[in-house]
Write an enzyme that holds these catalytic residues in place. Sequence first.
Site, PDB file in Angstrom:
ATOM      1  N   ASP A 180       0.767  -1.248  -0.037  1.00 25.40           N
ATOM      2  CA  ASP A 180      -0.039  -0.066  -0.265  1.00 25.40           C
ATOM      3  C   ASP A 180       0.748   1.251   0.104  1.00 25.40           C
ATOM      4  O   ASP A 180       1.202   1.769   0.878  1.00 25.40           O
ATOM      5  CB  ASP A 180      -0.884  -0.053   1.403  1.00 25.40           C
ATOM      6  CG  ASP A 180      -1.793   1.076   1.027  1.00 25.40           C
ATOM      7  OD1 ASP A 180      -1.840   2.066   0.373  1.00 25.40           O
ATOM      8  OD2 ASP A 180      -2.943   1.143   2.045  1.00 25.40           O
ATOM      9  N   HIS A 185       0.637   8.175   3.744  1.00 23.43           N
ATOM     10  CA  HIS A 185       1.118   7.520   4.800  1.00 23.43           C
ATOM     11  C   HIS A 185       2.960   7.493   4.837  1.00 23.43           C
ATOM     12  O   HIS A 185       3.602   7.139   5.621  1.00 23.43           O
ATOM     13  CB  HIS A 185       1.108   6.151   4.667  1.00 23.43           C
ATOM     14  CG  HIS A 185      -0.258   5.701   4.826  1.00 23.43           C
ATOM     15  ND1 HIS A 185      -1.227   5.962   5.813  1.00 23.43           N
ATOM     16  CD2 HIS A 185      -0.941   5.174   3.782  1.00 23.43           C
ATOM     17  CE1 HIS A 185      -2.441   5.552   5.257  1.00 23.43           C
ATOM     18  NE2 HIS A 185      -2.461   5.027   4.114  1.00 23.43           N
ATOM     19  N   ILE A 200      -0.065   9.539   8.400  1.00 23.85           N
ATOM     20  CA  ILE A 200      -0.847   8.551   9.357  1.00 23.85           C
ATOM     21  C   ILE A 200      -0.371   7.250   8.965  1.00 23.85           C
ATOM     22  O   ILE A 200      -0.004   6.848   7.895  1.00 23.85           O
ATOM     23  CB  ILE A 200      -2.319   8.926   9.326  1.00 23.85           C
ATOM     24  CG1 ILE A 200      -2.817   8.367   8.137  1.00 23.85           C
ATOM     25  CG2 ILE A 200      -2.579  10.189   9.756  1.00 23.85           C
ATOM     26  CD1 ILE A 200      -4.498   8.667   8.036  1.00 23.85           C
ATOM     27  N   GLY A 203      -4.708   2.103   8.083  1.00 23.62           N
ATOM     28  CA  GLY A 203      -5.559   1.427   8.831  1.00 23.62           C
ATOM     29  C   GLY A 203      -5.272   0.111   9.091  1.00 23.62           C
ATOM     30  O   GLY A 203      -5.562  -0.633  10.105  1.00 23.62           O
TER      31      GLY A 203
END
Length: 277
Positions: A180, A185, A200, A203
């Site tokens: 990903d 990120h 961040i 998830g």
Amino acid sequence: MPFDMSYLGKPLDPITFTYTERDVMLYALGVGCGPDDLQFTYERDLKVLPTFAVIPSFPAMMNLGAFMQVNPAMVLHGEQGIELFAPIPTAGTLTTRATPKAVYDKGKGAVVVIETETTDSAGKLLFRNTSSIFVRGEGGFGGDRGPSGERNVPPDRPPDASISYKTLPQQALLYRLSGDMNPLHADPDFAKFGGFDRPILHGLCTFGHAGRAVLAAYCGNDPARLKKFEVRFSGVVFPGETITTDMWKVGPTTIVLSARTERGQAVLSNAAAEIVA
């Protein structure tokens, strides 16, 4: 509307995913494993974390162009669940088919439910992923609002087990190497464009940390004992923060859980696991 409803319920073209033991170990490092977790990070007697199931299915999740054309910046990952039917091989070539299951009209956005099934080279079903994706700005088309309400609500008592894992400042940079590569990120400028003051954590990286907590608390770190795991992404984790997973055993094989950071914010909710007793 950016969704072709004629695809609902129909499997899309299959996507293959080839990986090695190195990818399995890299994923384990990406979700916080270390020297105390050699069964997941060292090739001798290597085992695969159950939450690795999200990795082979990820390319199929990204191959939805025939079904929907949306701006990736408007997409949020809402919920994720896995169901495991057999041990995940430590290496091989797997095939995944994605099936759009539903599109719900939430007014300010649309919720898209995608199911993927992944098989080994012999055609054996290994695991199933169910993902809910929220697409901002694509609601209001007059469709079904879909299911609502809470589920997997923790009982009104202290948790039966709590496990905390501190993430590394570079955790997102490490996790993204498993596939990903969203710049949200990694790139501070992109993160600010998305409304965050810094990048961040994925998830699904938080998902992996919580899955590890269930394995440690209730499965004796045996991957074969985790059969189902589902969560709702309800907040963000910043790399370097600590993820604490609170768990309640509400039945012989059912664990309800939630996860939070030291900021007190819930980052996973409506979450549950099914284990082998």
